[in-house]
Write a protein that holds these residues in place. Structure first.
Motif, mmCIF file in Angstrom:
data_model
loop_
_atom_site.group_PDB
_atom_site.id
_atom_site.type_symbol
_atom_site.label_atom_id
_atom_site.label_comp_id
_atom_site.label_asym_id
_atom_site.label_seq_id
_atom_site.Cartn_x
_atom_site.Cartn_y
_atom_site.Cartn_z
ATOM 1 N N LEU B 29 0.845 -1.131 -0.245
ATOM 2 C CA LEU B 29 -0.052 -0.108 -0.102
ATOM 3 C C LEU B 29 0.750 1.263 0.136
ATOM 4 N N LYS B 30 1.994 1.061 0.839
ATOM 5 C CA LYS B 30 2.984 2.400 0.733
ATOM 6 C C LYS B 30 3.423 2.551 -0.626
ATOM 7 N N ASP B 31 3.964 1.592 -1.525
ATOM 8 C CA ASP B 31 4.520 1.654 -2.585
ATOM 9 C C ASP B 31 3.611 1.851 -3.794
ATOM 10 N N ASN B 32 2.255 1.358 -3.429
ATOM 11 C CA ASN B 32 1.319 1.610 -4.729
ATOM 12 C C ASN B 32 0.218 2.459 -4.570
ATOM 13 N N GLY B 33 0.095 3.059 -3.233
ATOM 14 C CA GLY B 33 -0.610 4.026 -2.929
ATOM 15 C C GLY B 33 -2.052 3.549 -2.905
ATOM 16 N N ARG B 34 -2.707 2.847 -3.758
ATOM 17 C CA ARG B 34 -3.979 2.551 -3.514
ATOM 18 C C ARG B 34 -4.421 1.370 -4.363
ATOM 19 N N MET B 35 -4.695 0.673 -3.449
ATOM 20 C CA MET B 35 -5.066 -0.882 -4.055
ATOM 21 C C MET B 35 -6.328 -1.669 -3.658
ATOM 22 N N TYR B 36 -6.768 -2.579 -4.280
ATOM 23 C CA TYR B 36 -8.018 -3.333 -3.666
ATOM 24 C C TYR B 36 -7.701 -4.852 -3.544
ATOM 25 N N GLY B 37 -8.199 -5.494 -2.694
ATOM 26 C CA GLY B 37 -7.889 -6.885 -2.238
ATOM 27 C C GLY B 37 -7.215 -7.698 -3.188
ATOM 28 N N TYR B 38 -7.972 -7.828 -4.497
ATOM 29 C CA TYR B 38 -7.638 -8.956 -5.383
ATOM 30 C C TYR B 38 -6.382 -8.419 -5.951
ATOM 31 N N SER B 39 -5.922 -6.962 -6.399
ATOM 32 C CA SER B 39 -5.084 -6.509 -6.833
ATOM 33 C C SER B 39 -3.697 -6.801 -5.898
ATOM 34 N N ILE B 40 -3.995 -6.890 -4.635
ATOM 35 C CA ILE B 40 -2.832 -7.196 -3.603
ATOM 36 C C ILE B 40 -2.624 -8.673 -3.924
ATOM 37 N N THR B 41 -3.389 -9.583 -4.140
ATOM 38 C CA THR B 41 -3.012 -10.985 -4.322
ATOM 39 C C THR B 41 -2.256 -11.049 -5.508
ATOM 40 N N GLN B 42 -2.408 -10.417 -6.642
ATOM 41 C CA GLN B 42 -1.899 -10.570 -7.939
ATOM 42 C C GLN B 42 -0.460 -9.803 -8.002
ATOM 43 N N LYS B 43 -0.308 -8.753 -7.244
ATOM 44 C CA LYS B 43 0.880 -8.024 -6.928
ATOM 45 C C LYS B 43 1.777 -8.827 -6.306
ATOM 46 N N VAL B 44 1.635 -9.350 -5.448
ATOM 47 C CA VAL B 44 2.533 -10.361 -4.725
ATOM 48 C C VAL B 44 3.020 -11.529 -5.574
ATOM 49 N N LYS B 45 2.020 -12.089 -6.149
ATOM 50 C CA LYS B 45 2.203 -13.090 -7.089
ATOM 51 C C LYS B 45 3.118 -12.670 -8.043
ATOM 52 N N GLU B 46 3.058 -11.374 -8.927
ATOM 53 C CA GLU B 46 3.839 -10.954 -9.899
ATOM 54 C C GLU B 46 5.174 -10.455 -9.373
ATOM 55 N N ILE B 47 5.370 -9.834 -8.316
ATOM 56 C CA ILE B 47 6.627 -9.422 -7.636
ATOM 57 C C ILE B 47 7.358 -10.762 -7.446
ATOM 58 N N THR B 48 6.937 -11.735 -6.895
ATOM 59 C CA THR B 48 7.708 -12.908 -6.376
ATOM 60 C C THR B 48 7.707 -14.359 -7.327
ATOM 61 N N LYS B 49 7.328 -13.778 -8.515
ATOM 62 C CA LYS B 49 7.071 -14.669 -9.598
ATOM 63 C C LYS B 49 6.333 -15.839 -9.026
ATOM 64 N N GLY B 50 5.323 -15.723 -8.627
ATOM 65 C CA GLY B 50 4.317 -16.796 -8.309
ATOM 66 C C GLY B 50 4.822 -17.725 -6.823
ATOM 67 N N GLU B 51 5.985 -17.156 -6.466
ATOM 68 C CA GLU B 51 6.458 -17.979 -5.225
ATOM 69 C C GLU B 51 5.810 -17.803 -4.084
ATOM 70 N N LEU B 52 5.373 -16.815 -4.050
ATOM 71 C CA LEU B 52 4.621 -16.487 -2.541
ATOM 72 C C LEU B 52 2.931 -16.214 -3.153
ATOM 73 N N GLN B 53 2.078 -16.528 -2.362
ATOM 74 C CA GLN B 53 0.846 -16.567 -2.809
ATOM 75 C C GLN B 53 -0.031 -16.135 -1.490
ATOM 76 N N ILE B 54 -0.754 -15.144 -1.551
ATOM 77 C CA ILE B 54 -1.544 -14.792 -0.206
ATOM 78 C C ILE B 54 -2.997 -15.291 -0.584
ATOM 79 N N THR B 55 -3.490 -15.912 0.441
ATOM 80 C CA THR B 55 -4.781 -16.491 0.345
ATOM 81 C C THR B 55 -5.833 -15.213 0.823
ATOM 82 N N GLU B 56 -6.981 -15.261 0.272
ATOM 83 C CA GLU B 56 -8.080 -14.432 0.562
ATOM 84 C C GLU B 56 -8.651 -14.470 1.836
#
Lengths: 122, 122
Positions: B29-56
């Motif tokens: 949230l600090k880095d991206n300013g404004r996010m919604y739940g689903y986008s957070i899960t996708q961002k984490v997947k993207e940054i870690t190349k699928g290594e980290l997956q956060i559950t809803e």
DNA sequence: AACAATGCATAATTAAATTAGGTATTGTTT
DNA sequence: AAACAATACCTAATTTAATTATGCATTGTT
């Protein structure tokens, strides 16, 4: 007149992120071969200069669990009149430790990607 | 005849060490300013190349907790007919994030001392 | 004699996940 | 057109792994 005032920085003794205690204990056993509960708490304090502090309420139940799972085996010894329960990794435990290290390492790298994002150079 | 066999390395999608999710979310949230739940899960997947997956199941209750604590504030928006609940850090949340980052950083350094002990050079 | 340190242990509680559902819309494939 | 995957939210029951607060006993220090 001496007036020695010492300021200590926070020294948070930050509580562990849960789940990290097991890999820490496994690693210490791998590196030190043979440890008893109290010595594990002291070793962590020493290595991290007091920054990390593992509580006995977490440690002992964990050690018992690891023993029940066959990850460690124990030998009780008496030093003077005081008993020590030594823990060593079993063969299965050594393998398990290797896996735990790889998983923790991978996790920390992932975490770093999020927490310390690389500024794209050029 | 083409016979393309692909081997994938484990890609553990290792479950988080408990307590790490909150700092991760705060940081995003600090880095991206404004996010919604689903986008957070996708961002984490993207940054870690699928290594980290956060559950809803972990994320949404956490976001609600952060909102109740005044760490984040929300704004619901409609994209087409689908709703998004955007989260942004409050002023208190920004301060809290700073503290969380320092604590996590310190913890990771301590952990590194244990997991990757420096071989004393000379 | 009192206290801190060494050394083990457990029980009650809390925090933070996982697992397993649920609803609804939109885009893609067969 | 139907089926499915992806997008987007949510919650409840359970499990895991700590914290906190104890307890006991011995040894070393003030």
């Amino acid at each position: 007149m001496h007036c020695l005032v010492m300021y200590f920085c926070a020294m948070q003794k930050s509580s562990l992120y849960k789940g990290c205690l097991e890999p820490i204990v496994l690693r210490l056993l791998k590196d030190n071969g043979r440890m008893y509960g109290y010595s594990i708490t002291q070793k962590v304090k020493e290595i991290t200069k007091g920054e990390l502090q593992i509580t006995e309420g977490a440690l002992y139940p964990l050690l018992h669990k690891l023993e029940a799972e066959g990850i460690v085996e124990t030998a009780v010894e008496s030093v003077g009149n005081r008993m020590r329960k030594y823990y060593t990794l079993t063969k299965a435990g050594t393998k398990q430790t290797q896996a735990a290290m790889e998983e923790l390492q991978a996790f920390m790298e992932s975490l770093n990607l999020i927490i310390n994002p690389k500024t794209t150079i050029a």
